[in-house]
Design an enzyme around this catalytic site. Structure first.
Site: not given
Length: 364
Positions: A256-258, A276
């Site tokens: 996922g993102h980050n 994250s």
């Protein structure tokens, strides 16, 4: 290949005639008379008696059954020997030198003169393709993306805009790097926020509208990374999603993102890593592990298959289970669970005996 050449390649010990040749390595039950019987696991030695192969590859400290092989090579670390053997005999995927006539290279893109672009490749504006890169058919590379030296992209790979990929990276078919992150918000606190904060077990706040949080970051992949088929790595929201050098990612992985993954990690198939999350160096996530958002996994930790990581795992620890706990605790839980049936039976028998005791007491 001659057996002596094999011994030199693997740093192994030759037993017998080194001039004997073999055509290809195979398990003993599949090897023919012209093949190399690979029996580096002790349980495979018995299969040599049913194999017509006359040469073999064994582990140190083992010998073939009498009368089975004419010559063999012994090695100290079988799996690493397999790495060297397959590396020497493996065939690289074909891509013709230069740029295929059907490839599209947009104005402003830079393609190294010795890079290779296969059929129907698309290279977006201002993208840069490094020296010796091999881009196979039907790959798309977005604007401002960077592909490092000697990187190999298999058919159907999708590289989004501004994604930066290091040197000697291998990305397998249909992997997608640089999709927007799964990041959304409701104008007022919605069902997810209420479920997290209330603790009541019921949702009383509902999603009236769901708005996208756009991904301004991208994806950065270090050197010597391998990414499996159909794996997806999302862009970061404000910063980049990062994959450290030397990390190996299996097929069907979702990142996922980050997310930040350190160097020399091994991420096995069907792992899902929510946004994250921070993963240290040398971490191993076995198949099907799920990692919640904002989790932290310390350097060199190992997480067992199908585990669910909810919070923080210290460095160098082995965790497993759902939710994941230190391995010793999880194994204790498994042991106690296996005894539950007997425990309930004993409790039931005790209740019956106690009830009978009370009845006898009242009777007196």
């Amino acid at each position: 290949m001659k057996l002596q050449e094999l011994a030199d390649l693997l740093g192994g010990t030759l037993h017998g005639d080194g001039s004997l040749e073999f055509a290809r390595p195979l398990p003993p039950v599949e090897a023919g008379s012209a093949d190399l019987a690979v029996a580096m696991q002790p349980e495979l030695l018995g299969d040599l008696g049913r194999s017509p192969a006359r040469v073999g590859l064994l582990a140190n400290g083992t010998e073939p059954p009498e009368g089975t092989l004419d010559a063999w090579v012994c090695v100290g670390r079988p799996r690493y020997a397999l790495h060297r053997l397959t590396g020497a005999l493996g065939q690289e995927p074909f891509v013709a030198p230069g740029i295929h006539p059907t490839a599209v290279v947009e104005p402003g893109a830079e393609v190294s003169p010795d890079a290779s672009l296969g059929a129907f490749v698309y290279v977006g504006p201002r993208a840069r393709i490094g020296r010796g890169a091999r881009i196979l058919n039907h790959v798309s590379i977005g604007q401002d993306a960077v592909i490092g030296e000697d990187t190999l992209l298999h058919p159907g790979v999708r590289v989004g805009e501004r994604v930066r990929i290091g040197a000697r990276v291998i990305i397998h078919s249909n992997a997608a790097l640089g999709a927007d992150g799964f990041s959304f918000v409701t104008p007022e606190p919605g069902s997810v926020e209420h479920a997290r904060s209330s603790g009541s077990g019921k949702v009383s706040s509902f999603n009236e509208h769901i708005a996208r949080i756009h991904s301004l970051g991208s994806v950065v992949v270090g050197d010597d990374v391998e990414i499996g088929a159909n794996t997806c790595i999302d862009k970061g929201t404000l910063t980049d999603t990062c994959i450290g050098s030397g990390t190996k990612i299996d097929d069907l992985v979702m990142i996922g993102h980050n997310v930040r993954i350190g160097m020399l990690c091994m991420i096995c198939g069907q792992v899902g890593i929510a946004g994250s999350t921070v993963i240290g160096n040398g971490v191993v996530l076995a198949g099907g592990v799920g990692v919640a958002d904002h989790a932290k996994i310390g350097d060199h930790a190992v997480v067992g298959a199908r585990s669910g990581v909810m919070g923080e795992i210290p460095e160098k620890e082995v965790w497993m289970g759902y939710p994941a706990r230190p391995r010793k605790e999880t194994m204790e839980i498994f042991v106690y669970q296996s005894k539950l049936k007997a425990l309930f039976r004993e409790v039931s028998d005790f209740r019956k005996a106690f009830a009978s005791f009370l009845e006898d007491g009242r009777g007196k």
